[in-house]
Design a protein around this motif. Structure first.
Motif, PDB file in Angstrom:
ATOM      1  N   ASP A   1       0.059  -3.798   6.167  1.00  0.00           N
ATOM      2  CA  ASP A   1      -0.488  -3.110   7.353  1.00  0.00           C
ATOM      3  C   ASP A   1      -1.967  -3.460   7.567  1.00  0.00           C
ATOM      4  O   ASP A   1      -2.714  -2.687   8.193  1.00  0.00           O
ATOM      5  CB  ASP A   1      -0.331  -1.584   7.205  1.00  0.00           C
ATOM      6  CG  ASP A   1       1.083  -1.114   7.567  1.00  0.00           C
ATOM      7  OD1 ASP A   1       1.907  -1.959   7.958  1.00  0.00           O
ATOM      8  OD2 ASP A   1       1.339   0.103   7.458  1.00  0.00           O
TER       9      ASP A   1
ATOM     10  N   HIS B   1       0.873  -1.180   0.000  1.00  0.00           N
ATOM     11  CA  HIS B   1       0.000   0.000   0.000  1.00  0.00           C
ATOM     12  C   HIS B   1       0.907   1.226   0.000  1.00  0.00           C
ATOM     13  O   HIS B   1       2.096   1.123   0.334  1.00  0.00           O
ATOM     14  CB  HIS B   1      -0.963  -0.019   1.199  1.00  0.00           C
ATOM     15  CG  HIS B   1      -0.290   0.126   2.529  1.00  0.00           C
ATOM     16  ND1 HIS B   1       0.631  -0.787   3.000  1.00  0.00           N
ATOM     17  CD2 HIS B   1      -0.386   1.082   3.487  1.00  0.00           C
ATOM     18  CE1 HIS B   1       1.060  -0.393   4.191  1.00  0.00           C
ATOM     19  NE2 HIS B   1       0.467   0.740   4.511  1.00  0.00           N
TER      20      HIS B   1
ATOM     21  N   HIS C   1       0.832  -4.313  10.320  1.00  0.00           N
ATOM     22  CA  HIS C   1       0.916  -2.946  10.826  1.00  0.00           C
ATOM     23  C   HIS C   1       1.899  -2.769  11.995  1.00  0.00           C
ATOM     24  O   HIS C   1       1.582  -2.161  13.014  1.00  0.00           O
ATOM     25  CB  HIS C   1      -0.489  -2.442  11.220  1.00  0.00           C
ATOM     26  CG  HIS C   1      -0.573  -0.956  11.321  1.00  0.00           C
ATOM     27  ND1 HIS C   1      -1.603  -0.320  11.971  1.00  0.00           N
ATOM     28  CD2 HIS C   1       0.259   0.025  10.866  1.00  0.00           C
ATOM     29  CE1 HIS C   1      -1.412   0.990  11.922  1.00  0.00           C
ATOM     30  NE2 HIS C   1      -0.301   1.218  11.244  1.00  0.00           N
ATOM     31  N   HIS C   2       3.085  -3.327  11.828  1.00  0.00           N
ATOM     32  CA  HIS C   2       4.206  -3.085  12.758  1.00  0.00           C
ATOM     33  C   HIS C   2       3.879  -3.428  14.222  1.00  0.00           C
ATOM     34  O   HIS C   2       4.456  -2.839  15.141  1.00  0.00           O
ATOM     35  CB  HIS C   2       4.677  -1.617  12.654  1.00  0.00           C
ATOM     36  CG  HIS C   2       4.680  -1.106  11.251  1.00  0.00           C
ATOM     37  ND1 HIS C   2       5.613  -1.516  10.330  1.00  0.00           N
ATOM     38  CD2 HIS C   2       3.823  -0.271  10.590  1.00  0.00           C
ATOM     39  CE1 HIS C   2       5.343  -0.934   9.164  1.00  0.00           C
ATOM     40  NE2 HIS C   2       4.266  -0.184   9.293  1.00  0.00           N
TER      41      HIS C   2
ATOM     42  N   ASP D   1       6.071   4.720   4.705  1.00  0.00           N
ATOM     43  CA  ASP D   1       6.979   3.767   5.358  1.00  0.00           C
ATOM     44  C   ASP D   1       7.098   2.443   4.588  1.00  0.00           C
ATOM     45  O   ASP D   1       7.864   1.558   4.978  1.00  0.00           O
ATOM     46  CB  ASP D   1       6.555   3.511   6.810  1.00  0.00           C
ATOM     47  CG  ASP D   1       5.125   3.038   6.951  1.00  0.00           C
ATOM     48  OD1 ASP D   1       4.255   3.479   6.169  1.00  0.00           O
ATOM     49  OD2 ASP D   1       4.854   2.221   7.851  1.00  0.00           O
ATOM     50  N   HIS D   2       6.353   2.327   3.496  1.00  0.00           N
ATOM     51  CA  HIS D   2       6.429   1.146   2.624  1.00  0.00           C
ATOM     52  C   HIS D   2       6.882   1.542   1.218  1.00  0.00           C
ATOM     53  O   HIS D   2       7.501   0.762   0.515  1.00  0.00           O
ATOM     54  CB  HIS D   2       5.056   0.452   2.538  1.00  0.00           C
ATOM     55  CG  HIS D   2       4.562   0.010   3.868  1.00  0.00           C
ATOM     56  ND1 HIS D   2       4.501  -1.316   4.234  1.00  0.00           N
ATOM     57  CD2 HIS D   2       4.142   0.729   4.948  1.00  0.00           C
ATOM     58  CE1 HIS D   2       4.052  -1.401   5.492  1.00  0.00           C
ATOM     59  NE2 HIS D   2       3.829  -0.170   5.936  1.00  0.00           N
TER      60      HIS D   2
HETATM   61 ZN   LIG Z   1       3.290   0.796   7.745  1.00  0.00          ZN
END
Ligand SMILES: [Zn+2]
Length: 290
Positions: A192, A91, A218-219, A95-96
């Motif tokens: 995520d 997505h 999602h971390h 951060d991706h």
């Molecule tokens: Zn993320």
């Protein structure tokens, strides 16, 4: 005469270098034949995972938040290798995505698997521009798709609809969810995706969700990784990709408790560094950077 000798020497050097490169390529191809490699990069707060299949296909799932991915990739690829077979953008959150833009500028990529969802950021526009400029093949991800890379196979489990040019109030839950299977080893990559998607996956009939390794959604946020989901997946190992002392305070205590309660071995990129897994199709060997 002197010039001819020089030319002869030059041609000989070229032949020697070519032979070395050929044998290096053969060595890497043979080494690749034996195992599936999955490396969860420690790239700070974000996700980036490198996959090399036993047939030598190289895949990057997300690129993390920055150019850090370049040095990580450099360590996994041969020095002359500037090609990737596939990039999966789960997505378009930064951060991706951001690291993927850096990778596209420097590597040749055969295929990009993405959702095509709308998202208004500069990085996403750059990503789309690079796809057009470099004429890269793309594929819109949807559940039911099967991508065979030799003996290793990606099963796309989410999204269930074509999201191209659509908008979403919850971009996390548009994440591509994919299961990678090689022999008896399964890896489930959640992007995520949040618990609502986990519930949909359990309810759907996409086949066997049970997986040896879970890339936690999602971390490690509390919005993902429900106990019900974990009891369905029953992962032997779980990986949380998050930055050291990140501002979101990922992973959440609830997620860690859920993971603990199913007795899965937890790896965290913030504490363990790069998490490298090698599967021979039966057993998975795990090495951590820290
Ligand atoms: Zn993320």
């Amino acid at each position: 005469m002197f010039l001819i000798e020089k030319i002869k020497k030059f041609i000989f050097s070229i032949l020697v270098i070519t032979a070395i490169l050929t044998w290096t390529a053969v060595y890497y191809a043979e080494a690749g034949n034996k195992a599936l490699k999955v490396v969860f990069f420690d790239i700070g707060q974000g996700d980036s995972i490198f996959v090399e299949t036993p047939s030598g296909h190289q895949v990057l799932i997300d690129g993390g938040p920055s150019s850090t991915v370049l040095s990580k990739l450099g360590r996994e690829l041969a020095f002359y290798d500037r090609d990737l077979d596939m990039i999966i953008l789960t997505h378009p959150d930064s951060d991706h995505l951001n690291g993927i833009v850096e990778v596209l500028e420097r590597y040749n990529v055969d295929l990009i698997l993405w959702t095509g969802i709308e998202h208004t950021t500069i990085a996403y526009q750059e990503f789309k521009n690079l796809i057009n400029q470099k004429n890269i093949k793309t594929k819109i991800a949807m559940s039911g798709q099967i991508i065979e890379l030799g003996q290793a196979v990606f099963y796309i489990l989410w999204p269930s609809d074509n999201l191209e040019n659509r908008t979403s109030y919850n971009i996390n839950s548009t994440s591509i969810v994919a299961q990678l299977v090689y022999g008896e080893s399964e890896f489930l990559f959640m992007g995520d995706a949040e618990s609502r998607i986990e519930t949909e996956l359990i309810a759907s009939d996409f086949g066997n969700l049970q997986s040896d390794v879970l890339k936690v959604g999602h971390h490690g946020s509390k919005t993902s990784t429900s106990l019900e989901f974990l009891k369905t997946i029953r992962p032997k190992a779980s990986v949380i990709s998050c930055g050291l002392k990140n501002k979101y305070k990922h992973p959440h205590e609830n997620t860690l408790q859920n993971l603990q309660s199913i007795n899965t071995k937890v790896f965290r990129t913030d504490l363990n560094g790069d998490v490298k897994m090698i599967s021979n199709g039966e057993n998975i060997h795990i090495k951590t950077g820290k």
